[in-house]
Enzyme design. Structure first.
Site, mmCIF file in Angstrom:
data_model
loop_
_atom_site.group_PDB
_atom_site.id
_atom_site.type_symbol
_atom_site.label_atom_id
_atom_site.label_comp_id
_atom_site.label_asym_id
_atom_site.label_seq_id
_atom_site.Cartn_x
_atom_site.Cartn_y
_atom_site.Cartn_z
ATOM 1 N N ALA A 1 -10.037 -16.087 5.691
ATOM 2 C CA ALA A 1 -9.640 -15.608 7.048
ATOM 3 C C ALA A 1 -10.579 -15.685 8.148
ATOM 4 O O ALA A 1 -10.246 -15.864 9.225
ATOM 5 C CB ALA A 1 -8.978 -14.193 7.112
ATOM 6 N N THR B 1 -3.408 -1.954 0.079
ATOM 7 C CA THR B 1 -2.872 -0.892 -0.439
ATOM 8 C C THR B 1 -1.859 -0.490 0.574
ATOM 9 O O THR B 1 -0.818 -0.107 0.007
ATOM 10 C CB THR B 1 -4.138 0.169 -0.808
ATOM 11 O OG1 THR B 1 -5.207 -0.204 -1.591
ATOM 12 C CG2 THR B 1 -3.546 1.559 -1.252
ATOM 13 N N PHE C 1 -8.639 -9.774 7.174
ATOM 14 C CA PHE C 1 -9.284 -8.870 8.211
ATOM 15 C C PHE C 1 -8.476 -8.360 9.351
ATOM 16 O O PHE C 1 -7.445 -7.764 8.989
ATOM 17 C CB PHE C 1 -10.307 -10.160 8.787
ATOM 18 C CG PHE C 1 -11.289 -10.417 7.741
ATOM 19 C CD1 PHE C 1 -11.978 -9.668 6.673
ATOM 20 C CD2 PHE C 1 -11.730 -11.797 7.695
ATOM 21 C CE1 PHE C 1 -12.911 -10.403 5.890
ATOM 22 C CE2 PHE C 1 -12.586 -12.602 6.961
ATOM 23 C CZ PHE C 1 -13.221 -11.579 5.938
ATOM 24 N N LYS D 1 -5.826 -2.294 3.714
ATOM 25 C CA LYS D 1 -4.702 -3.206 4.206
ATOM 26 C C LYS D 1 -3.860 -3.466 2.799
ATOM 27 O O LYS D 1 -2.599 -3.385 3.234
ATOM 28 C CB LYS D 1 -5.230 -4.351 4.992
ATOM 29 C CG LYS D 1 -4.181 -4.966 5.632
ATOM 30 C CD LYS D 1 -4.982 -5.876 6.866
ATOM 31 C CE LYS D 1 -5.394 -7.093 6.356
ATOM 32 N NZ LYS D 1 -6.966 -6.948 5.931
ATOM 33 N N TRP E 1 -2.018 5.544 -1.470
ATOM 34 C CA TRP E 1 -2.959 5.532 -2.735
ATOM 35 C C TRP E 1 -2.926 6.630 -3.334
ATOM 36 O O TRP E 1 -3.265 6.303 -4.991
ATOM 37 C CB TRP E 1 -4.409 5.332 -2.101
ATOM 38 C CG TRP E 1 -5.548 5.215 -3.027
ATOM 39 C CD1 TRP E 1 -6.270 3.937 -3.518
ATOM 40 C CD2 TRP E 1 -6.256 6.329 -3.898
ATOM 41 N NE1 TRP E 1 -7.223 4.452 -4.589
ATOM 42 C CE2 TRP E 1 -7.154 5.755 -4.782
ATOM 43 C CE3 TRP E 1 -6.000 7.737 -3.934
ATOM 44 C CZ2 TRP E 1 -8.108 6.573 -5.626
ATOM 45 C CZ3 TRP E 1 -6.790 8.292 -4.702
ATOM 46 C CH2 TRP E 1 -7.932 7.785 -5.423
ATOM 47 N N PHE F 1 -7.580 9.394 3.739
ATOM 48 C CA PHE F 1 -8.477 9.693 2.778
ATOM 49 C C PHE F 1 -8.590 11.193 2.525
ATOM 50 O O PHE F 1 -8.280 12.022 3.509
ATOM 51 C CB PHE F 1 -9.967 8.970 2.937
ATOM 52 C CG PHE F 1 -10.018 7.499 2.966
ATOM 53 C CD1 PHE F 1 -10.505 6.955 1.637
ATOM 54 C CD2 PHE F 1 -9.276 6.812 3.825
ATOM 55 C CE1 PHE F 1 -10.458 5.503 1.694
ATOM 56 C CE2 PHE F 1 -9.356 5.359 3.717
ATOM 57 C CZ PHE F 1 -9.897 4.762 2.568
ATOM 58 N N LYS G 1 -16.111 -6.488 -4.052
ATOM 59 C CA LYS G 1 -14.935 -5.646 -4.114
ATOM 60 C C LYS G 1 -14.451 -5.343 -5.307
ATOM 61 O O LYS G 1 -14.054 -4.158 -5.358
ATOM 62 C CB LYS G 1 -13.725 -6.677 -3.369
ATOM 63 C CG LYS G 1 -13.999 -6.966 -2.163
ATOM 64 C CD LYS G 1 -12.880 -8.138 -1.546
ATOM 65 C CE LYS G 1 -11.667 -7.090 -1.362
ATOM 66 N NZ LYS G 1 -10.662 -7.844 -0.662
ATOM 67 N N ARG H 1 -1.694 -12.368 -1.062
ATOM 68 C CA ARG H 1 -2.740 -13.514 -1.186
ATOM 69 C C ARG H 1 -3.201 -13.418 -2.715
ATOM 70 O O ARG H 1 -3.072 -12.188 -3.256
ATOM 71 C CB ARG H 1 -3.992 -13.583 -0.532
ATOM 72 C CG ARG H 1 -3.688 -14.206 0.933
ATOM 73 C CD ARG H 1 -4.849 -14.421 1.914
ATOM 74 N NE ARG H 1 -5.314 -12.915 2.006
ATOM 75 C CZ ARG H 1 -6.671 -12.586 2.576
ATOM 76 N NH1 ARG H 1 -7.307 -13.815 2.907
ATOM 77 N NH2 ARG H 1 -7.102 -11.529 2.764
#
Length: 557
Positions: free
Chosen positions: A274, A73, A302, A71, A410, A382, A105, A94
């Site tokens: 969240a 990205t 999320f 999200k 990406w 992807f 992560k 954020r």
């Protein structure tokens, strides 16, 4: 060989932050530099009169899976794409928490050619905002225990009913539940306590829902730290804590200006969870972006049932914000995951599995339409996605009357998001969005929970434990029933059971108890078990992060 996010970031040439500021019409004298590539922005740059007519784009997602949706990205890529097609756009995000950075992560500044820079700085300490939140929070904790120890508890605080813990910005399961005050009478009063992660602090939530420094001061003063022996709430202002706490936040309240890989402005500020908070950047940062750019792209944590709903019902109502369109990020891998395909097999093309997972996407589209917003679906592409799988999603979106576009940011940066940018621009400028919150604050607690559970989660019923019912009575008695609600539940399901994937139905949302964030301005109904202090995984990302003698960091991704 594919480059890592960090390698791509290192290969990018950054511009001095003054040049990025100039793109937003900010004079160099207005900047508060933190080195060459980061600056704080003073709040006087917010101009409410300039916000009217600007476009606010919310980026949310389908229900998250271990496959990841990308999200952040997609948000950065969309901002790059909008700038590519000639729209003056800022992305507002954020700040990353060190817990996830060192945990699973490994970083939260976008990925590939859709990143914000300087990547290492943003992920590691940044401008010290999280540290300031942590210190302000823990100052209040210290004042509570000092009052009981040194001031003979003149406020009649019941040590068994103190709800204010301590925080640290690290995943540390050993500190979830502790006993403090051991070692004799000089060490304070022994009692049970614990630590939450800094992102879960009410101070963070209050920061992100404040309009200015004095508003923050008032919110911090209204924090409830616990209850007396007579069940009366005790607030931070009764301990004279709000002044010193706000003094620690003097610079933290100012948003941070950085840049994308393509040299476009990015404003990064705040980082509330969240699950148990609103999960989006600050009202101040969003209004800063809208004051300075024509479009603002922002994300909420999320999926639409958590960060999305809270952004719209809490942040937008408190900040008087009106989104003009919403992007729902979906991935082929996640849709297959929702159909029951195990993680190792997600790379295998399977159009039937994608179709089976589409009800989850459909529900998130429906959710945004409940708010009278125009959704656009972004397929975050992807390399393993097949043409047939992608076409399944496109065909379903067309049947639902929803614009859909591939996002290849990406791999290609802004060039890979121009189709998405055009679709979003069309939706935002169509005038068809008529944002309407799901509830009003003056509704009863039960009404607010009920409409979220039924409309957004798709629940059949809401059930309250005996403890939850008693807490509702207490909230009504002390005048907190007209606050917003911020339901805490798992992110892995539309329900409160993480095992119920895709689009479950006929389930009951079970509210077992409430937390309170009276200073920030909401109560927290808790459905299921929510972790406010995560633990590190069996192989933490921290084990792969390193630095050499020249200060070059490796291992962030």
């Amino acid at each position: 060989m594919t480059k890592s996010d960090l390698e791509i970031a290192h290969a990018s040439k950054m511009q001095p932050i003054s040049k990025i500021a100039a793109k937003l019409g900010i004079q160099e004298d207005d900047l508060r530099p933190y080195g060459k590539y980061v600056a704080k922005l003073p709040l006087r740059l917010i101009d409410e009169s300039k916000i009217k007519g600007k476009k606010l784009i919310l980026v949310t997602a389908i229900t998250p899976t271990l496959a990841g949706e990308g999200k952040t990205t997609a948000s950065i890529g969309l901002a790059e794409g909008l700038n590519k097609i000639g729209v003056k756009t800022a992305v507002v995000l954020r700040e990353p928490s060190l817990g996830p950075v060192f945990g699973m992560k490994g970083g939260a500044a976008g990925g590939g050619y859709a990143q914000v820079l300087p990547m290492e700085s943003i992920n590691l300490h940044f401008t010290g905002d999280f540290a300031a939140v942590e210190k302000a929070h823990n100052l209040l904790s210290a004042l509570v225990d000092n009052h009981i120890h040194n001031q003979k508890n003149t406020l009649n605080i019941d040590p068994r009913k103190i709800i204010w813990k301590r925080v640290m910005d690290m995943n540390e399961r050993a500190l979830r539940d502790i006993v403090i005050g051991l070692g004799g009478s000089a060490q304070g009063i022994p009692r049970e306590s614990g630590f939450d992660i800094t992102a879960a602090s009410e101070v963070m939530a209050a920061l992100c829902l404040s309009n200015d420094l004095m508003d923050l001061k008032q919110k911090l003063g209204n924090i409830i730290i616990g209850y007396t022996y007579d069940d009366e709430p005790v607030r931070a202002y009764q301990l004279n804590a709000q002044g010193a706490m706000t003094a620690l936040m003097k610079h933290t309240i100012m948003p941070n200006l950085v840049q994308t890989i393509e040299g476009n402005p990015a404003i990064i500020h705040g980082g509330p969870f969240a699950n148990i908070a609103q999960g989006s950047n600050s009202i101040i940062a969003t209004k800063m972006g809208l004051s300075l750019a024509d479009y603002v792209v922002t994300e909420a944590g999320f999926a639409s049932d958590l960060g999305g709903e809270k952004f719209l019902d809490l942040k937008c109502q408190y900040g008087n914000l009106k989104p003009d369109a919403v992007v729902i990020v979906a991935t082929i891998r996640a849709l297959k995951s929702h159909s029951g395909i195990p993680f190792p097999d997600l790379k295998i093309p399977n159009a039937d599995a994608v179709a089976f997972g589409l009800p989850n996407l459909e529900k998130h589209i429906e959710n945004m339409r409940h708010f009278m917003l125009i959704p656009v679906v972004a397929i975050n592409k992807f390399a393993t996605d097949s043409v047939e799988e992608i076409q399944v999603v496109i065909d379903r979106c067309e049947k639902l009357g929803v614009k859909v576009a591939l996002c290849e940011a990406w791999e290609k940066g802004g060039e890979g998001a121009t189709d998405l940018a055009l679709a979003v621009k069309e939706a935002a400028e169509s005038g068809k969005s008529n944002f309407t919150p799901l509830y009003r604050f003056e509704w009863s607690i039960e009404q607010k929970i009920e409409i979220i559970a039924r409309k957004i989660y798709g629940a059949a019923e809401v059930e309250y434990s005996v403890k939850a019912k008693q807490q509702i009575k207490l909230f009504k008695k002390i005048g907190l029933d007209k606050l917003a609600v911020c339901i805490a539940k798992t992110q892995y399901s539309l329900s409160d059971d993480p095992k119920l994937t895709n689009r479950p139905s006929g389930f009951t949302i079970k509210i077992r108890e409430f937390d309170i964030a009276a200073g920030a301005g909401f109560i927290i109904p808790i459905a299921g078990t929510i972790m406010r202090m995560p633990g590190l995984p069996s192989k933490p990302a921290a084990e792969s992060i390193d630095i050499d003698a020249d200060g070059n960091i490796t291992g962030l991704f």
